[in-house]
Design a protein around this motif. Sequence first.
Motif, short mmCIF file in Angstrom:
data_model
loop_
_atom_site.label_atom_id
_atom_site.label_comp_id
_atom_site.label_asym_id
_atom_site.label_seq_id
_atom_site.Cartn_x
_atom_site.Cartn_y
_atom_site.Cartn_z
N ALA A 1 88.47 110.91 26.09
CA ALA A 1 88.82 111.93 25.11
C ALA A 1 88.97 113.31 25.76
O ALA A 1 89.66 114.19 25.24
N CYS A 2 88.30 113.49 26.90
CA CYS A 2 88.40 114.72 27.68
C CYS A 2 88.09 115.98 26.86
O CYS A 2 88.88 116.93 26.83
N PRO A 3 86.93 116.02 26.20
CA PRO A 3 86.58 117.22 25.42
C PRO A 3 86.38 118.41 26.36
O PRO A 3 85.96 118.26 27.51
N ILE A 4 86.67 119.58 25.87
CA ILE A 4 86.65 120.78 26.70
C ILE A 4 85.27 121.04 27.28
O ILE A 4 85.13 121.51 28.42
N GLU A 5 84.19 120.71 26.52
CA GLU A 5 82.85 120.93 27.04
C GLU A 5 82.54 120.01 28.21
O GLU A 5 81.79 120.36 29.11
N GLU A 6 83.16 118.81 28.21
CA GLU A 6 82.95 117.87 29.32
C GLU A 6 83.69 118.35 30.56
O GLU A 6 83.20 118.24 31.69
N VAL A 7 84.89 118.88 30.37
CA VAL A 7 85.65 119.45 31.48
C VAL A 7 84.88 120.61 32.09
O VAL A 7 84.75 120.74 33.32
N ASP A 8 84.32 121.47 31.24
CA ASP A 8 83.55 122.61 31.71
C ASP A 8 82.31 122.17 32.47
O ASP A 8 81.96 122.74 33.51
N PHE A 9 81.65 121.11 31.97
CA PHE A 9 80.46 120.61 32.65
C PHE A 9 80.78 120.08 34.04
O PHE A 9 80.05 120.36 35.01
N TRP A 10 81.87 119.32 34.16
CA TRP A 10 82.22 118.77 35.48
C TRP A 10 82.70 119.86 36.44
O TRP A 10 82.55 119.73 37.65
N GLU A 11 83.23 120.94 35.91
CA GLU A 11 83.54 122.09 36.77
C GLU A 11 82.24 122.65 37.35
O GLU A 11 82.18 123.04 38.52
N LYS A 12 81.19 122.68 36.53
CA LYS A 12 79.87 123.12 37.02
C LYS A 12 79.36 122.18 38.10
O LYS A 12 78.81 122.62 39.12
N ILE A 13 79.52 120.87 37.89
CA ILE A 13 79.05 119.89 38.86
C ILE A 13 79.77 120.04 40.19
O ILE A 13 79.16 119.97 41.27
N LEU A 14 81.08 120.25 40.13
CA LEU A 14 81.85 120.45 41.37
C LEU A 14 81.38 121.69 42.12
O LEU A 14 81.25 121.67 43.36
N GLU A 15 81.13 122.77 41.38
CA GLU A 15 80.66 124.00 42.02
C GLU A 15 79.25 123.80 42.56
O GLU A 15 78.92 124.28 43.65
N THR B 1 68.87 119.64 31.17
CA THR B 1 68.85 118.36 30.45
C THR B 1 70.01 117.47 30.88
O THR B 1 69.84 116.26 31.09
N ARG B 2 71.19 118.05 31.04
CA ARG B 2 72.35 117.27 31.48
C ARG B 2 72.14 116.71 32.88
O ARG B 2 72.50 115.57 33.17
N LEU B 3 71.53 117.51 33.75
CA LEU B 3 71.28 117.04 35.12
C LEU B 3 70.26 115.91 35.14
O LEU B 3 70.41 114.94 35.89
N VAL B 4 69.22 116.02 34.32
CA VAL B 4 68.23 114.95 34.21
C VAL B 4 68.88 113.67 33.72
O VAL B 4 68.63 112.57 34.24
#
Length: 223
Positions: free
Chosen positions: A71-85, A122-125
């Motif tokens: 579904a590629c929700p915008i919050e998921e895209v934003d989260f994975w941008e954080k993970i990449l950084e 919480t997301r990282l855990v």
Amino acid sequence: IIQRFVIVYLSNFYLDVAKDRLYVGVIAPVLPHLAEDVWQHLPFQFTTEDGCLANFVPESKWPILNERHLACPIEEVDFWEKILELRTEVNKVLKVARGKKLIGSSLEAKVYLHAFDDGLATRLVNMCASENDADTLHRIFITSQVEILPSLENVQDEDILCTGEYLIQGKNKIWVGVSRATGSKCERCWNFSSQVSTFDDHPSLCGRCYDVVSQPIPTMAVV
């Protein structure tokens, strides 16, 4: 846009982290023709979990779709941008640890993270406990272990020698630490794990590799 996708997301990230599970778990994507040749000469017919006959390697097991990712929700895209950084910042601390001769390969490392934002923590855990091994943080960082610390009160400098603090997307403060990984080195995948030496028939393997090499062979294949 295409060049950035191929270099930054596909090559530098996805293919880099995918190599481990391709080498360890499935040979078909790496050597498709060899894998198919072997498959066609198996002394038995392979039946999938739902009872269907798998005439070709790709038919043996289809991936389980993640509807949320599709579904590629915008919050998921934003989260994975954080993970990449975050991965970039973790690599900086790993480089320091390598320079201090604390580790050689990144697989010799254990990464510690403390997020000052509760939501991100919480997301990282949850990622560390993901049922999908490919989504776990230590696979994404290409290290043997990752631990999320609820606080930094009990952190000892002599235990975690290399540390750093970074701002992810300019606002999410994260503390990163690196130490030597615990456990022993698996001779098959080179990851460090406390499970090595716990399997009587394959004492030099970690749990993941043990599961791969210990898959049951149909009785009709035994001659």
